[in-house]
Design an enzyme around this catalytic site. Structure first.
Site, PDB file in Angstrom:
ATOM      1  CE1 TYR A 134       1.983  -4.491  -0.557  1.00 53.31           C
ATOM      2  CE2 TYR A 134       0.208  -5.179   0.869  1.00 53.31           C
ATOM      3  CZ  TYR A 134       0.058  -4.204   0.894  1.00 53.31           C
ATOM      4  OH  TYR A 134       0.612  -2.871   0.835  1.00 53.31           O
ATOM      5  CE  LYS A 138       3.268  -0.999   2.928  1.00 53.70           C
ATOM      6  NZ  LYS A 138       3.467   0.441   1.798  1.00 53.70           N
TER       7      LYS A 138
END
Length: 307
Positions: A134, A138
């Protein structure tokens, strides 16, 4: 009548916490912000670059606000392709299409781009070293936007919650009604950040942003705590408001919330031990300061549906 700063704003992810709060806040400012076009995942598939390009060219916005994201931190470890499609590739495509139109872009990133081994609060130019899929996806999204070079603001925020949507606030309230004791991690530090506060801060920035400044800004509520501290504050606030609001009683009160370590609660994704963000740059450049997280929590409680 005053001309709006932006004639047409494209807002993604309106079914998410931040997107929903932004939609509500922007809709109350039509004279300042003009037409608002809101897209959810059913109207815009962010895993499909061609769909993104087609939507932006059809709508012709002069500002794109993109709070949409793949946010299932643990699930991302087993779905890296989808996480990267939505969090890394899609922001780059949005930036490319915005640049073609001469539009600006506001995008949201995360505290999880940091490794969490710093003593003290992170500032924007500290080295990034995400520990999870994650966080890596990002960060890749941030880099994709920067590579395009258009006027853009990237807001790194943390521990986002609110009265709307699925988040830590609702999880703790549900568990405290079901169980007599909770065990919550107490060795990860960050700033719980209200979706309502994020939306209000973005509106303040928009009113002042001339496009000259671009880059990364930290945007979180003031102060910091642990997940355990956040959970106890949630339960304590609920207990204070329960009688006057005629809410369902809790089984687990503050005394029933046990502090545990990260090692006691293993997860597929590794979280940073410290992801507390310093917002001095945001205050200096845009005169925007978010309230303390405890104050923001009480405001979110006032927006809660019947419990």
């Amino acid at each position: 009548m005053q001309s709006p700063h932006y004639k047409k704003i494209l807002l993604t992810g309106v079914n998410g916490q931040v997107g929903h709060a932004l939609q509500q806040a922007l809709a109350k400012q039509p004279a300042l912000f003009g037409e608002l076009v809101c897209l959810d995942r059913n109207k815009l598939d962010l895993s499909n670059p061609q769909a993104i390009r087609g939507a932006v060219q059809a709508i012709q916005p002069d500002l794109i606000i993109n709070p949409a994201a793949y946010t299932a931190v643990d699930k991302a470890e087993s779905e890296p392709d989808l996480a990267y499609a939505i969090n890394a590739i899609a922001p780059g495509v949005l930036a490319e299409e915005a640049a073609k139109l001469g539009a600006k872009l506001i995008h949201f990133s995360t505290d999880y781009v940091y490794a969490g081994n710093k003593v003290g609060a992170y500032v924007e130019n500290d080295a990034t070293a995400p520990l999870s899929v994650y966080g890596k996806s990002k960060l890749a999204g941030e880099e994709a936007i920067r590579s395009v070079g258009l006027p853009s603001l990237i807001f790194r925020t943390s521990w986002v919650y609110g009265a709307y949507g699925k988040n830590f606030l609702h999880t703790i309230l549900r568990l405290a009604k079901e169980r007599e004791q909770l065990r919550i991690v107490a060795d990860q530090v960050g700033a719980p950040t209200s979706s309502l506060c994020i939306a209000q801060a973005v509106l303040q920035v928009l009113a002042r942003w001339d496009g000259e400044r671009s880059g990364v800004y930290h945007l979180v509520n003031a102060g910091h705590t642990t997940w355990h501290g956040f959970a106890t504050a949630i339960v304590d606030a609920y207990a204070q408001l329960q009688l006057t609001h005629h809410w369902q009683p809790l089984k687990a009160l503050v005394a029933n919330i046990e502090a545990i370590t990260t090692a006691d609660y293993p997860t597929p994704a590794v979280r940073p031990a410290n992801s507390y963000l310093d917002c001095t740059k945001l205050s200096a450049d845009f005169s925007v300061q978010l309230p303390d997280w405890r104050e923001a929590l009480m405001a979110e409680f006032q927006a809660l549906p019947n419990q």
